[in-house]
Design an enzyme around this catalytic site. Sequence first.
Site, PDB file in Angstrom:
ATOM      1  N   ILE A   1       0.852  -1.200   0.000  1.00 41.42           N
ATOM      2  CA  ILE A   1       0.000   0.000   0.000  1.00 41.42           C
ATOM      3  C   ILE A   1       0.881   1.240   0.000  1.00 41.42           C
ATOM      4  CG2 ILE A   1      -1.759   1.316   1.255  1.00 41.42           C
ATOM      5  CD1 ILE A   1      -2.738  -1.272   2.509  1.00 41.42           C
ATOM      6  N   GLY A   2       1.909   1.200   0.792  1.00 40.16           N
ATOM      7  CA  GLY A   2       2.786   2.372   0.840  1.00 40.16           C
ATOM      8  C   GLY A   2       3.882   2.174   1.870  1.00 40.16           C
TER       9      GLY A   2
ATOM     10  N   GLY B   1       6.028   4.111   5.014  1.00 45.83           N
ATOM     11  CA  GLY B   1       6.048   5.256   5.917  1.00 45.83           C
ATOM     12  C   GLY B   1       7.326   5.213   6.723  1.00 45.83           C
ATOM     13  N   ARG B   2       7.328   5.966   7.810  1.00 48.77           N
ATOM     14  CA  ARG B   2       8.586   6.026   8.541  1.00 48.77           C
ATOM     15  C   ARG B   2       8.857   4.779   9.371  1.00 48.77           C
ATOM     16  NH1 ARG B   2       7.198  11.027  12.588  1.00 48.77           N
ATOM     17  NH2 ARG B   2       4.998  11.117  12.111  1.00 48.77           N
ATOM     18  N   PHE B   3       7.854   3.927   9.606  1.00 46.92           N
ATOM     19  CA  PHE B   3       8.085   2.697  10.373  1.00 46.92           C
ATOM     20  C   PHE B   3       8.506   1.548   9.471  1.00 46.92           C
ATOM     21  CE2 PHE B   3       4.825   5.075  12.624  1.00 46.92           C
ATOM     22  CZ  PHE B   3       5.288   5.070  13.925  1.00 46.92           C
ATOM     23  N   GLY B   4       8.026   1.548   8.251  1.00 44.19           N
ATOM     24  CA  GLY B   4       8.280   0.431   7.346  1.00 44.19           C
ATOM     25  C   GLY B   4       7.196   0.398   6.288  1.00 44.19           C
TER      26      GLY B   4
ATOM     27  N   VAL C   1       3.583  -0.862   4.533  1.00 41.40           N
ATOM     28  CA  VAL C   1       2.225  -1.292   4.866  1.00 41.40           C
ATOM     29  C   VAL C   1       1.702  -2.095   3.677  1.00 41.40           C
ATOM     30  CG1 VAL C   1      -0.122  -0.557   5.454  1.00 41.40           C
ATOM     31  CG2 VAL C   1       1.838   0.730   6.325  1.00 41.40           C
TER      32      VAL C   1
ATOM     33  N   LYS D   1       1.242  -3.539   8.939  1.00 42.36           N
ATOM     34  CA  LYS D   1       2.357  -2.597   8.942  1.00 42.36           C
ATOM     35  C   LYS D   1       3.585  -3.330   9.443  1.00 42.36           C
ATOM     36  CE  LYS D   1       1.977   1.730   9.791  1.00 42.36           C
ATOM     37  NZ  LYS D   1       1.891   3.098  10.302  1.00 42.36           N
TER      38      LYS D   1
ATOM     39  N   ASP E   1       0.891  10.457  17.685  1.00 45.45           N
ATOM     40  CA  ASP E   1       1.218  10.746  16.285  1.00 45.45           C
ATOM     41  C   ASP E   1      -0.048  11.155  15.525  1.00 45.45           C
ATOM     42  OD1 ASP E   1       2.970  11.030  14.187  1.00 45.45           O
ATOM     43  OD2 ASP E   1       2.959   8.913  13.615  1.00 45.45           O
TER      44      ASP E   1
HETATM   45  P1  ADP Z   1       2.290   7.651   7.150  1.00 48.45           P
HETATM   46  O1  ADP Z   1       1.348   7.615   8.321  1.00 48.45           O
HETATM   47  O2  ADP Z   1       3.433   8.593   7.376  1.00 48.45           O
HETATM   48  O3  ADP Z   1       1.570   7.903   5.846  1.00 48.45           O
HETATM   49  P2  ADP Z   1       2.398   4.783   7.368  1.00 48.45           P
HETATM   50  O4  ADP Z   1       3.560   3.876   7.512  1.00 48.45           O
HETATM   51  O5  ADP Z   1       1.470   4.873   8.539  1.00 48.45           O
HETATM   52  O6  ADP Z   1       2.968   6.223   7.004  1.00 48.45           O
HETATM   53  O7  ADP Z   1       1.543   4.358   6.125  1.00 48.45           O
HETATM   54  C1  ADP Z   1       2.111   3.993   4.883  1.00 48.45           C
HETATM   55  C2  ADP Z   1       0.984   3.938   3.858  1.00 48.45           C
HETATM   56  O8  ADP Z   1       0.031   2.948   4.229  1.00 48.45           O
HETATM   57  C3  ADP Z   1       0.214   5.257   3.755  1.00 48.45           C
HETATM   58  O9  ADP Z   1      -0.134   5.442   2.404  1.00 48.45           O
HETATM   59  C4  ADP Z   1      -1.009   5.019   4.590  1.00 48.45           C
HETATM   60  O10 ADP Z   1      -2.095   5.814   4.158  1.00 48.45           O
HETATM   61  C5  ADP Z   1      -1.271   3.528   4.353  1.00 48.45           C
HETATM   62  N1  ADP Z   1      -1.945   2.908   5.514  1.00 48.45           N
HETATM   63  C6  ADP Z   1      -1.507   2.876   6.786  1.00 48.45           C
HETATM   64  N2  ADP Z   1      -2.359   2.220   7.592  1.00 48.45           N
HETATM   65  C7  ADP Z   1      -3.389   1.828   6.796  1.00 48.45           C
HETATM   66  C8  ADP Z   1      -4.629   1.110   7.028  1.00 48.45           C
HETATM   67  N3  ADP Z   1      -4.961   0.652   8.237  1.00 48.45           N
HETATM   68  N4  ADP Z   1      -5.440   0.897   5.954  1.00 48.45           N
HETATM   69  C9  ADP Z   1      -5.108   1.333   4.727  1.00 48.45           C
HETATM   70  N5  ADP Z   1      -3.974   1.998   4.435  1.00 48.45           N
HETATM   71  C10 ADP Z   1      -3.118   2.245   5.452  1.00 48.45           C
HETATM   72 MG    MG Z   2       0.383   6.277   9.408  1.00 50.38          MG
END
Ligand code: ADP
Ligand code: MG
Length: 346
Positions: A66-67, A69-72, A74, A86, A182
């Site tokens: 999906i994407g 982020g700063r943790f790793g 998703v 995640k 956060d």
């Molecule tokens: P950030 O919060 O900085 O965008 P994340 O690591 O939380 O970074 O998220 C990475 C990607 O995954 C983002 O595009 C976020 O919108 C998506 N994402 C995170 N949690 C969920 C979720 N529960 N359902 C759908 N998409 C998610």
């Molecule tokens: Mg997030």
Amino acid sequence: RERESQIVDSQGSNGDGSISAELSPGGHNWDRNKWNNFTIRGPSQNSWSEVTIPLSKIEFKRNKLIGKGRFGSVVRGYHFGDVAVKFLNMDHVEDEDRLEHFKAEVASFKNTRHDNIVLCLGYCLDHSSLGIVMGLCKGRTLYSILHGPNPERVDMASAIKFATEICQGVSYLHQKKIIHKDLRTKNIFIESKQRAVITDLGLFSMQRLRYPKRNNSMVVPKHWLAYLAPELIREVAGDLRELSFSQQTDVFSFGTIWYELITWSIPFDSNPSDVIIYSVGKGITAPLHNVATIREVKDILMRCWSFNASDRPSFLSCNTMLNNLPKKRLDRSPSYPMVRSYESIF
Ligand code: ADP
Ligand code: MG
């Protein structure tokens, strides 16, 4: 100057300002030896097992990412329903205490049940992965709606509705003694039925703030500083490894979300990190004189952004203030946009 130069803006690293996280399931980059040394502690093993989901029980779909982020990363998966997993960048897990801390955070996250909080199913942990399993949020994040490439116009009625739902969600967390840590528009989804859903609670502690390999510098994700209360900003500027989040720092972050909802912009958007750190640390907030709205709307903002943590309202009072906004006068107040951008404050 030396201290300031250690703060690195991550702007542009991933295009959207998020930090590149190299971990993806199947493509791990952490130290396996370190990982293998971790044990699941005896006495708590039973309670942890209630929140553990074997990775093999989650079905991962094609194009699952999906994407990042700063943790790793998703990724999308299926486990009795659509889930988002995640995976944590294992660089962030420095020792077993931190892992135990993570498990405790997930256990309290799993213990939440509220319409405006994403469902937490548990975490998956094996010798090569550590991830948190959540409900898959449908729709766009509030960040993407307000500031993304195809922004949608959020009118005042919707702004109040979303802000109220966010208040109710965090108020519930605070009542359970959980601090979000956060709260950002990137962590709030607006689902198809126009419901605000908050994600990522408590996970911030898993984030590594300083990077020894990079001269112990701190990587500041784009826009993150705008959500930090002055007392946290001063810690960021210092050498602290942990930030002292509180219910009041969550309220400050909510103030920034309210600002975004009413102006469709992000405070200090055009300022570099060191300027934001200097100004916010000294109690300077984003200027409100060109925000064309009624006093009561600005009052909420100013109270949430109070310099002294003890002057900030609780989420319950924020909810009441939102409820008491004079709807008739709001209807007559100038139409949007109020502030689209403003010059650097210096
Ligand atoms: P950030 O919060 O900085 O965008 P994340 O690591 O939380 O970074 O998220 C990475 C990607 O995954 C983002 O595009 C976020 O919108 C998506 N994402 C995170 N949690 C969920 C979720 N529960 N359902 C759908 N998409 C998610
Ligand atoms: Mg997030």
